[in-house]
Design an enzyme around this catalytic site. Structure first.
Site, PDB file in Angstrom:
ATOM      1  N   GLU A 185      -0.474 -39.104  20.205  1.00 36.05           N
ATOM      2  CA  GLU A 185      -1.668 -38.270  20.334  1.00 36.05           C
ATOM      3  C   GLU A 185      -2.817 -38.963  19.602  1.00 36.05           C
ATOM      4  O   GLU A 185      -2.698 -39.319  18.428  1.00 36.05           O
ATOM      5  CB  GLU A 185      -1.401 -36.887  19.731  1.00 36.05           C
ATOM      6  CG  GLU A 185      -2.589 -35.971  19.919  1.00 36.05           C
ATOM      7  CD  GLU A 185      -2.230 -34.492  19.860  1.00 36.05           C
ATOM      8  OE1 GLU A 185      -1.043 -34.170  19.980  1.00 36.05           O
ATOM      9  OE2 GLU A 185      -3.146 -33.676  19.691  1.00 36.05           O
ATOM     10  N   ARG A 186      -3.894 -39.169  20.334  1.00 42.92           N
ATOM     11  CA  ARG A 186      -5.073 -39.869  19.797  1.00 42.92           C
ATOM     12  C   ARG A 186      -4.739 -41.308  19.388  1.00 42.92           C
ATOM     13  O   ARG A 186      -5.337 -41.846  18.441  1.00 42.92           O
ATOM     14  CB  ARG A 186      -5.692 -39.112  18.617  1.00 42.92           C
ATOM     15  CG  ARG A 186      -5.912 -37.644  18.848  1.00 42.92           C
ATOM     16  CD  ARG A 186      -6.586 -37.344  20.157  1.00 42.92           C
ATOM     17  NE  ARG A 186      -6.760 -35.904  20.380  1.00 42.92           N
ATOM     18  CZ  ARG A 186      -7.296 -35.408  21.501  1.00 42.92           C
ATOM     19  NH1 ARG A 186      -7.664 -36.209  22.478  1.00 42.92           N
ATOM     20  NH2 ARG A 186      -7.429 -34.119  21.646  1.00 42.92           N
ATOM     21  N   LYS A 305       1.476 -28.274  10.286  1.00 44.59           N
ATOM     22  CA  LYS A 305       0.282 -27.712  10.930  1.00 44.59           C
ATOM     23  C   LYS A 305       0.703 -26.326  11.422  1.00 44.59           C
ATOM     24  O   LYS A 305       1.548 -26.215  12.314  1.00 44.59           O
ATOM     25  CB  LYS A 305      -0.138 -28.597  12.101  1.00 44.59           C
ATOM     26  CG  LYS A 305      -1.261 -28.016  12.968  1.00 44.59           C
ATOM     27  CD  LYS A 305      -1.716 -29.030  14.038  1.00 44.59           C
ATOM     28  CE  LYS A 305      -2.787 -28.450  14.942  1.00 44.59           C
ATOM     29  NZ  LYS A 305      -3.301 -29.419  15.927  1.00 44.59           N
ATOM     30  N   GLU A 309      -4.803 -24.300  16.282  1.00 47.34           N
ATOM     31  CA  GLU A 309      -4.824 -24.763  17.666  1.00 47.34           C
ATOM     32  C   GLU A 309      -3.556 -24.394  18.427  1.00 47.34           C
ATOM     33  O   GLU A 309      -2.964 -25.210  19.129  1.00 47.34           O
ATOM     34  CB  GLU A 309      -5.044 -26.281  17.718  1.00 47.34           C
ATOM     35  CG  GLU A 309      -6.368 -26.700  17.115  1.00 47.34           C
ATOM     36  CD  GLU A 309      -6.683 -28.181  17.277  1.00 47.34           C
ATOM     37  OE1 GLU A 309      -5.752 -28.994  17.264  1.00 47.34           O
ATOM     38  OE2 GLU A 309      -7.879 -28.503  17.403  1.00 47.34           O
ATOM     39  N   ARG A 342      -1.413 -28.225   6.063  1.00 52.61           N
ATOM     40  CA  ARG A 342      -2.756 -28.614   6.510  1.00 52.61           C
ATOM     41  C   ARG A 342      -3.722 -27.428   6.528  1.00 52.61           C
ATOM     42  O   ARG A 342      -3.354 -26.313   6.908  1.00 52.61           O
ATOM     43  CB  ARG A 342      -2.699 -29.266   7.878  1.00 52.61           C
ATOM     44  CG  ARG A 342      -1.934 -30.572   7.847  1.00 52.61           C
ATOM     45  CD  ARG A 342      -1.813 -31.172   9.234  1.00 52.61           C
ATOM     46  NE  ARG A 342      -2.967 -31.937   9.645  1.00 52.61           N
ATOM     47  CZ  ARG A 342      -3.592 -31.788  10.799  1.00 52.61           C
ATOM     48  NH1 ARG A 342      -3.229 -30.843  11.645  1.00 52.61           N
ATOM     49  NH2 ARG A 342      -4.615 -32.554  11.115  1.00 52.61           N
ATOM     50  N   LYS A 378      -9.155 -32.073   5.905  1.00 52.92           N
ATOM     51  CA  LYS A 378      -9.885 -33.163   6.565  1.00 52.92           C
ATOM     52  C   LYS A 378     -11.176 -33.465   5.810  1.00 52.92           C
ATOM     53  O   LYS A 378     -11.724 -32.589   5.142  1.00 52.92           O
ATOM     54  CB  LYS A 378     -10.201 -32.791   8.015  1.00 52.92           C
ATOM     55  CG  LYS A 378      -8.975 -32.796   8.914  1.00 52.92           C
ATOM     56  CD  LYS A 378      -9.332 -32.635  10.380  1.00 52.92           C
ATOM     57  CE  LYS A 378      -8.059 -32.643  11.216  1.00 52.92           C
ATOM     58  NZ  LYS A 378      -8.313 -32.496  12.667  1.00 52.92           N
ATOM     59  N   ASP A 383     -14.306 -31.861  12.336  1.00 50.55           N
ATOM     60  CA  ASP A 383     -13.170 -32.616  12.854  1.00 50.55           C
ATOM     61  C   ASP A 383     -13.434 -34.110  13.002  1.00 50.55           C
ATOM     62  O   ASP A 383     -13.675 -34.583  14.111  1.00 50.55           O
ATOM     63  CB  ASP A 383     -12.766 -32.035  14.223  1.00 50.55           C
ATOM     64  CG  ASP A 383     -11.349 -32.427  14.608  1.00 50.55           C
ATOM     65  OD1 ASP A 383     -10.746 -33.192  13.873  1.00 50.55           O
ATOM     66  OD2 ASP A 383     -10.877 -31.953  15.657  1.00 50.55           O
ATOM     67  N   GLU A 405      -7.466 -35.855   4.067  1.00 48.41           N
ATOM     68  CA  GLU A 405      -7.002 -36.366   5.358  1.00 48.41           C
ATOM     69  C   GLU A 405      -8.150 -37.071   6.066  1.00 48.41           C
ATOM     70  O   GLU A 405      -9.133 -36.459   6.465  1.00 48.41           O
ATOM     71  CB  GLU A 405      -6.471 -35.222   6.237  1.00 48.41           C
ATOM     72  CG  GLU A 405      -5.959 -35.705   7.595  1.00 48.41           C
ATOM     73  CD  GLU A 405      -5.286 -34.616   8.445  1.00 48.41           C
ATOM     74  OE1 GLU A 405      -4.594 -33.746   7.871  1.00 48.41           O
ATOM     75  OE2 GLU A 405      -5.452 -34.631   9.671  1.00 48.41           O
ATOM     76  N   GLU A 411     -10.440 -41.448  17.280  1.00 45.16           N
ATOM     77  CA  GLU A 411     -10.557 -40.407  18.310  1.00 45.16           C
ATOM     78  C   GLU A 411     -12.022 -40.131  18.658  1.00 45.16           C
ATOM     79  O   GLU A 411     -12.362 -39.959  19.822  1.00 45.16           O
ATOM     80  CB  GLU A 411      -9.884 -39.131  17.808  1.00 45.16           C
ATOM     81  CG  GLU A 411     -10.072 -37.953  18.737  1.00 45.16           C
ATOM     82  CD  GLU A 411      -9.419 -36.673  18.237  1.00 45.16           C
ATOM     83  OE1 GLU A 411      -8.757 -36.695  17.185  1.00 45.16           O
ATOM     84  OE2 GLU A 411      -9.570 -35.640  18.915  1.00 45.16           O
ATOM     85  N   HIS A 539     -19.764 -33.350  17.490  1.00 41.57           N
ATOM     86  CA  HIS A 539     -18.831 -32.790  18.476  1.00 41.57           C
ATOM     87  C   HIS A 539     -19.464 -32.647  19.856  1.00 41.57           C
ATOM     88  O   HIS A 539     -19.292 -31.615  20.520  1.00 41.57           O
ATOM     89  CB  HIS A 539     -18.271 -31.450  18.006  1.00 41.57           C
ATOM     90  CG  HIS A 539     -16.796 -31.328  18.299  1.00 41.57           C
ATOM     91  ND1 HIS A 539     -16.282 -31.572  19.551  1.00 41.57           N
ATOM     92  CD2 HIS A 539     -15.742 -31.011  17.510  1.00 41.57           C
ATOM     93  CE1 HIS A 539     -14.964 -31.411  19.510  1.00 41.57           C
ATOM     94  NE2 HIS A 539     -14.605 -31.082  18.288  1.00 41.57           N
TER      95      HIS A 539
HETATM   96  C1  BDP Z   1      -8.069 -32.811  16.591  1.00 40.00           C
HETATM   97  C2  BDP Z   1      -7.351 -33.561  17.677  1.00 40.00           C
HETATM   98  C3  BDP Z   1      -6.006 -32.955  18.009  1.00 40.00           C
HETATM   99  C4  BDP Z   1      -5.204 -32.778  16.728  1.00 40.00           C
HETATM  100  C5  BDP Z   1      -6.011 -31.959  15.734  1.00 40.00           C
HETATM  101  C6  BDP Z   1      -5.323 -31.833  14.381  1.00 40.00           C
HETATM  102  O1  BDP Z   1      -8.155 -33.564  18.830  1.00 40.00           O
HETATM  103  O2  BDP Z   1      -5.350 -33.821  18.898  1.00 40.00           O
HETATM  104  O3  BDP Z   1      -3.999 -32.158  16.993  1.00 40.00           O
HETATM  105  O4  BDP Z   1      -7.242 -32.589  15.493  1.00 40.00           O
HETATM  106  O5  BDP Z   1      -5.752 -32.518  13.463  1.00 40.00           O
HETATM  107  O6  BDP Z   1      -9.116 -33.614  16.177  1.00 40.00           O
HETATM  108  O7  BDP Z   1      -4.387 -31.076  14.231  1.00 40.00           O
END
Ligand code: BDP
Length: 723
Positions: A185-186, A305, A309, A342, A378, A383, A405, A411, A539
């Site tokens: 992912e990414r 996590k 999301e 997280r 983060k 983000d 983080e 990305e 963003h």
């Molecule tokens: C976002 C990404 C996603 C990640 C998320 C994360 O787009 O793919 O799962 O962060 O950090 O920036 O959990």
């Protein structure tokens, strides 16, 4: 796997890992031959006769590294002995085994360097100066050897050297967002390094080289799997495989962490709930942790996590982050493991500004987490954008270890085709002053724990590593892995110093190359900010894959996934009002900081539209209107990439054809995409500003409709589905 078989494979791998490899594979550990005869002579004098006190696996790999490095750089197989004699020129041993005659000169240093630090010092012995590399533990010796080899590779004098160094941060970690099907992912550098299907019996030599690279910069922890976790990683079949990797990493001082899916007790444990206050769920985690430590005695812990999301978490059961994190922490505590929980949370049901949500959810819990919980935050509140002000949680939880983080994978910074030197971004965040304990309360001090005397500290970087021959896709993206490690070791290092170290170790120490290339790297981050999101825009990426611009996107189901939510452009102006007249996100910062951000006149212009919605004719510090100033910034970003291309052309004589061509081609893509960003964003924002482009800004070659019509269904790094 039997232990003997493992050791055999392990050392076979070490042997093979040093064979001739394609350009870029060796990273900053190229160990290319030192050209200057006087330097070769000086280094040879110092390494004529080496006393190396070996023994453990860590010391064996340290000695192997030293043998390989010295032979490649100096062209001579070094002479190691394991009994002390008066002819030694270099002594490598733990402090407790130092010869009587020199031990006194190291006592004070050894007290300062803790478990992982090292000393490289020149001391008089038997009427000559000898070099000593020492530490309290084996891992310090390995780190010391890597540093010594780096000093030699970069042509530094060892005469009279006194280098006492130790990491300021405890957990220095890479987070891999790798899925079990090997997609990342990414990830923009190929597939996942972890070949789950071939493990445990096949140990790819790359695992060893990966560990070497990490140890060389002090990284001591890796989380192997995606934060959007799959519970299968916690089943015996996968734990066997994780164990095989953990055994490869162990001599290099690297602990393995896994991502723990909160609903695992249901998915792989057959329970009906994952409620953290349910006794059966607690027992399941306790048993699972015991089982994991049976496989991997030095297991680091879990990275989680939760309730973010769409991922499951304690809130699914009416519980909170403390309930969830502490349940896992209780299971890990007897084994010395940690929970890294997280703070990247935001909810579509919460109308509050997304930038405020993590702070609102976590800060009230300060002091309630168990001692082995670290909250991972983060760098910014949204983000991983090309630029964000520091996250307001830093400094706001004095009783909770806050782990930084960063995202090393690009990305939101042009994937692996854009040359962007990220330590510049990391440094900017680390140097930011939170004012939480008065002036000088930098984010670096929060993260290294010194601001509030934290018992444990950490910094994580989302890895940019994959199966590409050069590991990171773009050769210069290696510098981001390198720089992350160096800053995790010492968050006070300057990005300038790190760039120089990396260039010299990777390419050459010829000033004709180093000076222009360092300048190019140092400017590259500002270039990407300029052509993607100047003046605090953020963003505005195209949906899902985040490849290219999409400021017009406004049709996604969750409001805060839409770029229009972030720039709020309308006929009056542009920007997100986060002052007291708007979302009041600035109130989450210390008063000193909030006051600066609240007033557009004092707010640093690089954050202007992050905190303010301003009219198109608002006057910038340089006298330009906001519209003109913004358009000129987009143009400046493009111009900066043109300059990078020119710089790269000038250094052609100093590198190989392959090295030259690879970066030259990538820079051309970067230029094309920088123009795409500029044109698409300006055409779109122009529909609101209704103003012409100022002089000096190139006219777009395509229409807005064209840019809007672009689709990239197979852009890399996107997950086919959410878990
Ligand atoms: C976002 C990404 C996603 C990640 C998320 C994360 O787009 O793919 O799962 O962060 O950090 O920036 O959990």
């Amino acid at each position: 796997m039997g232990c003997k078989k493992f050791i055999l494979i392990f050392f076979l791998c070490i042997g093979s890992s040093f064979s001739q490899s394609p350009e870029g594979y060796n990273l900053w550990l190229e160990y290319s031959k030192i050209q200057q005869p006087s330097l070769v002579e000086a280094y040879n004098d110092l390494t004529t006769s080496i006393y190396f006190q070996g023994g453990t696996n860590t010391l064996k790999v340290a000695k192997q590294e030293m043998a390989t490095g010295l032979e490649k750089m100096l062209g001579r197989i070094p002479d190691f002995t394991n009994s002390i004699n008066p002819d030694h020129t270099l002594i490598v041993t733990k402090g407790s085994f130092l010869p009587e005659a020199v031990i006194k000169s190291f006592e004070k240093d050894l007290q300062k360097i803790g478990n992982e630090g090292f000393v490289i010092k020149s001391v008089p012995h038997n009427k000559k100066d000898i070099l000593v590399v020492t530490a309290n533990n084996d891992i310090g010796i390995l780190y010391g050897i890597f540093r010594l080899l780096h000093l030699i590779q970069t042509g530094q004098s060892l005469v009279g050297i006194k280098l006492v160094d130790a990491p300021k941060i405890d957990i220095r970690m890479l987070n891999h967002w790798d899925n079990l099907d090997r997609t990342v992912e990414r990830g923009y550098a190929g597939f996942s390094l972890w070949n789950w299907q071939k493990l445990t019996d096949f140990i790819d030599p790359r695992y060893v080289d990966y560990a070497r690279a990490n140890a060389s910069i002090g990284i001591n922890a890796v989380s192997l799997t995606n934060v959007n976790a799959n519970a299968l990683i916690l089943t015996p079949m996968y734990l066997e495989k994780v164990k095989a990797l953990a055994m490869v990493f162990e001599p290099y001082g690297i602990k393995v962490y896994l991502t723990a899916r909160f609903s695992a007790p249901m998915e792989i444990g057959g329970l009906e709930t994952a409620d953290p206050l349910d006794a059966k769920v607690q027992k399941w985690w306790n048993d699972k942790v015991r089982e994991i430590y049976g496989y991997i005695p030095n297991f680091g812990g879990f990275l989680v996590k939760a309730n973010s999301e769409g991922q499951p978490g304690p809130q699914n059961y009416g519980r909170n982050h403390v309930d969830g994190a502490n349940m896992m922490a209780t299971a890990l505590e007897p084994f010395g493991g940690n929970v890294i929980w997280r703070a990247f949370v935001y909810s579509e049901h919460d109308p509050e500004d997304r930038a405020k949500q993590a702070y609102s959810e976590f800060v009230p819990f300060d002091g309630q987490f168990k001692n082995n919980v670290l909250v991972q935050v983060k760098n910014g509140a949204i983000d991983f954008q090309p630029r964000e002000p520091f996250h307001p949680m830093f400094g706001a939880m004095p009783q909770t270890p806050l782990m930084m983080e960063f995202q090393i994978t690009q990305e939101y910074l042009g994937f692996s085709t854009h040359l962007v030197y990220l330590p510049k971004l990391f440094e900017e965040v680390l140097k930011s002053d939170t004012y939480q304990k008065g002036k000088g309360s930098t984010v670096a001090k929060v993260v290294d724990g010194s601001l509030h005397n934290k018992k444990i500290s950490g910094m994580a970087g989302v890895a940019n590593i994959g199966t590409d021959l050069n590991w990171t896709g773009h050769p210069f993206a290696q510098a981001n892995w390198y720089g992350f490690g160096r800053l995790a070791w010492n968050p006070d290092l300057s990005s300038d110093t790190i760039a120089e170290e990396w260039i010299k170790a990777t390419y050459t120490d010829d000033e004709k190359f180093v000076v222009p290339i360092k300048k190019m790297m140092m400017n590259s981050r500002e270039a990407v900010v300029n052509y993607m999101g100047p003046l605090g825009l953020h963003h505005i990426f195209d949906t899902g894959h985040h490849y290219g611009p999409g400021p017009w996107v406004g049709n996604l189901s969750r409001p805060e996934w839409n770029p229009i939510y972030y720039h709020k452009a309308d006929e009056k102006g542009i920007g997100f009002d986060r002052t007291p007249t708007g979302s009041n996100a600035t109130a989450q910062y210390a008063d000193e900081v909030a006051t600066i951000f609240n007033d557009p006149k004092t707010c640093p212009e690089e954050y202007l539209l992050w905190f303010h919605h301003l009219p198109w004719d608002y006057e910038l510090k340089n006298g330009q209107t906001l519209w003109n100033g913004m358009a000129l910034k987009y143009q400046e970003g493009v111009d900066q990439v043109e300059t990078m291309i020119k710089t790269w052309e000038t250094v052609k004589p100093h590198i190989t054809q392959t090295q030259y061509k690879e970066v030259a081609m990538l820079l051309k893509i970067q230029l094309k995409e920088a123009k795409w960003w500029r044109d698409a964003c300006l055409l779109y924002f122009q529909t609101f500003s209704k103003r012409n482009l100022p002089d000096g800004v190139e006219k777009p070659k395509q229409t807005l409709e064209y840019y809007k019509s672009l689709r990239f269904p197979f852009a890399p790094g996107i997950r086919p589905r959410w878990n």
